[in-house]
Design a protein around this motif. Sequence first.
Motif, PDB file in Angstrom:
ATOM      1  N   THR A 418       0.846  -1.206   0.000  1.00 55.37           N
ATOM      2  CA  THR A 418       0.000   0.000   0.000  1.00 55.37           C
ATOM      3  C   THR A 418       0.873   1.245   0.000  1.00 55.37           C
ATOM      4  OG1 THR A 418      -1.718  -1.142   1.258  1.00 55.37           O
ATOM      5  CG2 THR A 418      -1.818   1.268   1.195  1.00 55.37           C
ATOM      6  N   CYS A 419       0.578   2.153  -0.927  1.00 55.73           N
ATOM      7  CA  CYS A 419       1.343   3.409  -1.052  1.00 55.73           C
ATOM      8  C   CYS A 419       0.492   4.575  -0.569  1.00 55.73           C
ATOM      9  CB  CYS A 419       1.758   3.622  -2.509  1.00 55.73           C
ATOM     10  SG  CYS A 419       2.956   4.975  -2.702  1.00 55.73           S
ATOM     11  N   SER A 420       1.075   5.480   0.246  1.00 54.73           N
ATOM     12  CA  SER A 420       0.344   6.657   0.752  1.00 54.73           C
ATOM     13  C   SER A 420       1.202   7.903   0.608  1.00 54.73           C
ATOM     14  CB  SER A 420      -0.050   6.457   2.218  1.00 54.73           C
ATOM     15  OG  SER A 420       1.092   6.373   3.038  1.00 54.73           O
ATOM     16  N   ALA A 421       0.518   9.075   0.588  1.00 55.47           N
ATOM     17  CA  ALA A 421       1.221  10.360   0.464  1.00 55.47           C
ATOM     18  C   ALA A 421       0.341  11.469   1.014  1.00 55.47           C
ATOM     19  CB  ALA A 421       1.590  10.636  -0.987  1.00 55.47           C
ATOM     20  N   GLU A 422       0.972  12.526   1.545  1.00 52.67           N
ATOM     21  CA  GLU A 422       0.233  13.724   1.965  1.00 52.67           C
ATOM     22  C   GLU A 422      -0.033  14.555   0.715  1.00 52.67           C
ATOM     23  OE1 GLU A 422       2.335  15.744   5.018  1.00 52.67           O
ATOM     24  OE2 GLU A 422       2.469  13.983   6.318  1.00 52.67           O
ATOM     25  N   SER A 423      -1.336  14.801   0.456  1.00 53.26           N
ATOM     26  CA  SER A 423      -1.663  15.486  -0.792  1.00 53.26           C
ATOM     27  C   SER A 423      -3.115  15.936  -0.788  1.00 53.26           C
ATOM     28  CB  SER A 423      -1.424  14.558  -1.988  1.00 53.26           C
ATOM     29  OG  SER A 423      -1.825  15.172  -3.194  1.00 53.26           O
ATOM     30  N   THR A 424      -3.363  17.126  -1.315  1.00 54.04           N
ATOM     31  CA  THR A 424      -4.714  17.604  -1.598  1.00 54.04           C
ATOM     32  C   THR A 424      -4.719  18.125  -3.025  1.00 54.04           C
ATOM     33  OG1 THR A 424      -5.163  18.233   0.699  1.00 54.04           O
ATOM     34  CG2 THR A 424      -6.508  19.263  -1.006  1.00 54.04           C
ATOM     35  N   PRO A 425      -5.592  17.565  -3.893  1.00 55.19           N
ATOM     36  CA  PRO A 425      -6.454  16.411  -3.638  1.00 55.19           C
ATOM     37  C   PRO A 425      -5.613  15.135  -3.504  1.00 55.19           C
ATOM     38  CG  PRO A 425      -6.497  16.964  -5.958  1.00 55.19           C
ATOM     39  CD  PRO A 425      -5.683  18.045  -5.294  1.00 55.19           C
ATOM     40  N   SER A 426      -6.273  14.012  -3.237  1.00 49.90           N
ATOM     41  CA  SER A 426      -5.557  12.755  -3.046  1.00 49.90           C
ATOM     42  C   SER A 426      -4.686  12.448  -4.258  1.00 49.90           C
ATOM     43  CB  SER A 426      -6.550  11.621  -2.815  1.00 49.90           C
ATOM     44  OG  SER A 426      -7.295  11.857  -1.631  1.00 49.90           O
ATOM     45  N   ALA A 427      -3.495  11.933  -3.963  1.00 49.72           N
ATOM     46  CA  ALA A 427      -2.540  11.669  -5.043  1.00 49.72           C
ATOM     47  C   ALA A 427      -2.945  10.435  -5.844  1.00 49.72           C
ATOM     48  CB  ALA A 427      -1.151  11.483  -4.450  1.00 49.72           C
ATOM     49  N   ARG A 428      -2.410  10.359  -7.025  1.00 45.40           N
ATOM     50  CA  ARG A 428      -2.520   9.177  -7.874  1.00 45.40           C
ATOM     51  C   ARG A 428      -1.159   8.479  -7.856  1.00 45.40           C
ATOM     52  NH1 ARG A 428      -5.793  11.599 -13.157  1.00 45.40           N
ATOM     53  NH2 ARG A 428      -7.605  12.404 -11.970  1.00 45.40           N
ATOM     54  N   PHE A 429      -1.167   7.123  -7.907  1.00 46.03           N
ATOM     55  CA  PHE A 429       0.075   6.376  -7.696  1.00 46.03           C
ATOM     56  C   PHE A 429       0.405   5.488  -8.914  1.00 46.03           C
ATOM     57  CE2 PHE A 429      -1.904   7.145  -3.583  1.00 46.03           C
ATOM     58  CZ  PHE A 429      -0.868   7.750  -2.885  1.00 46.03           C
ATOM     59  N   THR A 430       1.690   5.365  -9.173  1.00 44.78           N
ATOM     60  CA  THR A 430       2.210   4.498 -10.240  1.00 44.78           C
ATOM     61  C   THR A 430       3.257   3.569  -9.628  1.00 44.78           C
ATOM     62  OG1 THR A 430       1.854   6.239 -11.885  1.00 44.78           O
ATOM     63  CG2 THR A 430       3.343   4.419 -12.485  1.00 44.78           C
ATOM     64  N   TRP A 431       3.145   2.250  -9.947  1.00 40.76           N
ATOM     65  CA  TRP A 431       4.059   1.230  -9.394  1.00 40.76           C
ATOM     66  C   TRP A 431       5.054   0.779 -10.466  1.00 40.76           C
ATOM     67  CZ3 TRP A 431       3.967  -0.246  -4.313  1.00 40.76           C
ATOM     68  CH2 TRP A 431       2.869   0.181  -3.548  1.00 40.76           C
ATOM     69  N   PHE A 432       6.273   0.567  -9.986  1.00 43.27           N
ATOM     70  CA  PHE A 432       7.353   0.105 -10.870  1.00 43.27           C
ATOM     71  C   PHE A 432       8.020  -1.111 -10.224  1.00 43.27           C
ATOM     72  CE2 PHE A 432       6.797   4.583 -11.593  1.00 43.27           C
ATOM     73  CZ  PHE A 432       6.851   4.729 -12.966  1.00 43.27           C
ATOM     74  N   LEU A 433       8.377  -2.107 -11.081  1.00 40.42           N
ATOM     75  CA  LEU A 433       9.112  -3.295 -10.642  1.00 40.42           C
ATOM     76  C   LEU A 433      10.468  -3.274 -11.334  1.00 40.42           C
ATOM     77  CD1 LEU A 433       9.278  -6.005  -9.144  1.00 40.42           C
ATOM     78  CD2 LEU A 433       8.174  -7.079 -11.124  1.00 40.42           C
TER      79      LEU A 433
END
Length: 542
Positions: A418-433
């Motif tokens: 699970t990825c989280s961040a402080e952000s307004t509006p809520s952040a969008r997340f991208t995953w890398f392997l």
Amino acid sequence: MALLLPLLVVFVAFASLTEGVGLLPDGLNAAVGETVMFTTTLTPTEKPFQSVNWSFNFSTAIIIVMNSENIIGPEYEGRITFFTSTASLELRSLTLDDTGEYAVNIIQDGKPHSGRATLVIYEKVSSVSVTSSSTDLVEFSGSVSLSCSASGSSLSFLWLNGSSEVTASDRVQLTDGGSSLTIITVTRSDQGPFRCRVSNPVSTGTSDPVNLSISYGPENINLILSPSQGCFAVGSDISLTCSVGSRPPAQFNWFLNGDQLLDTGSELRLMNVQMSQSGNYSCQAFNSKTLRSQTSQPSTITVLEKISAASVKPSTNLPVEGTSVNLTCEASGSVFTRNWMKDGSDLTPTDNMILSDNNRVLTFDTVNRKDNGEYFCQISNPVSSDGAKYIMIVNYGPENVQIKGPNEINIKDTLKLTCSAESTPSARFTWFLNGTEILNNSAEYIKEEVEFSDSANYTCQAWNNITERTSSSVVHELTVTDQPSGCAAGCIAGILITCCVIFTAAVGGGYYIYKKKFNKNPQKQNTEQEENMYENISITRK
């Protein structure tokens, strides 16, 4: 009658040898046609006087009484009455010629008595009247003379203004024995009514009142505004009333900002006023008699539009932390003041805030998330108020990105990161392997039945579509392991704890049965208890 004159001479000579002190009153006054009584101070007696002689001015016999015989002078026939008990005398039908000295000489029991009295006859006061040189005057610029005339004798004059006596002063002159009254530089207090009171010792007469018309003013002008406030909403009704002291009543003119209006009269009514009627109003009073005028102090009327349609408009609908933002407070109508509030309390500007243009614009040099809240702008003028609010949401981030999940996992288990961040509006997340994108627009990365090949570095990167900012990447290292199929360390620990619990329960239960069974033979109980304990220990060792 032939003896009257010789007898009078004898009595006069006799009177000159005697002195009557207090026999008659000192002086008497009477009016023409009236009756006067000369009353002596002698005690009444039934015994007749030996002789009595009444005379006028010592030369004219009025009556002589001697040996009960009365001799009356011809001028007094039918006009007198003699009182024998006191020797008093009544004289009737008086004329001005009866003014003079009256004397009486009396002999009683051989003793002489004499007395003298002065009688003055007056004509009664009548026909008292007053004439005036003028009855229409202007205050401070005119004089008037009043003349009093009357019939009668020995007249004296008294002037009255209302009920007060008029006396001589710098402005008031009394001449001709008081019958003439002159007032110089008349004032309104000289309007009267004036009366002339004429008197003599026997009568008094008063003239009819004479009133003077004293024109004065205008003075003490006063302009009253109703309602009394100076500011009015468009469409209001206003009344201005002008009052002044003036005789005759003043004429009025009205002015707005110095320009004369068409309205006249003491009241100016403004109905359904508009903003164009704002200004300084004054009234002017004019007296056509005195030819004087007076102008009031101006009364300021301000007509305002009511405030409506208040709004707070931001310079941007999506404020971003670190950028400049303006909040502009606007309204329709006549705006006088603007007051700002934040979250229900008066706004206290901080270092990053500036109020300008009479509080119309609230500027944030660099807005930050602490500036979040409800901003309210109150707009007022003296006749109305309105307000509007704006809820500030400051967009920021993403920052402080974190990944939560296991760092080691068994093969075939399910992986959840699970990825989280402080952000307004809520952040969008991208995953890398290992640097290759594997998932977009999701805060969670889930894979069921991981393989050894899933051991790698997992990276999460957050992005804010409003601030258009991308966070630094966060790397999470994962290892996939192959543990035995038997119990793991946790499983073994659980089994040991369970066995200990069962053992403790068994020992406790056995002891309870043993105690109950051998309660009557303590010695036997002890022996059996020891045997059971060794037996249990032996079983445990096996």
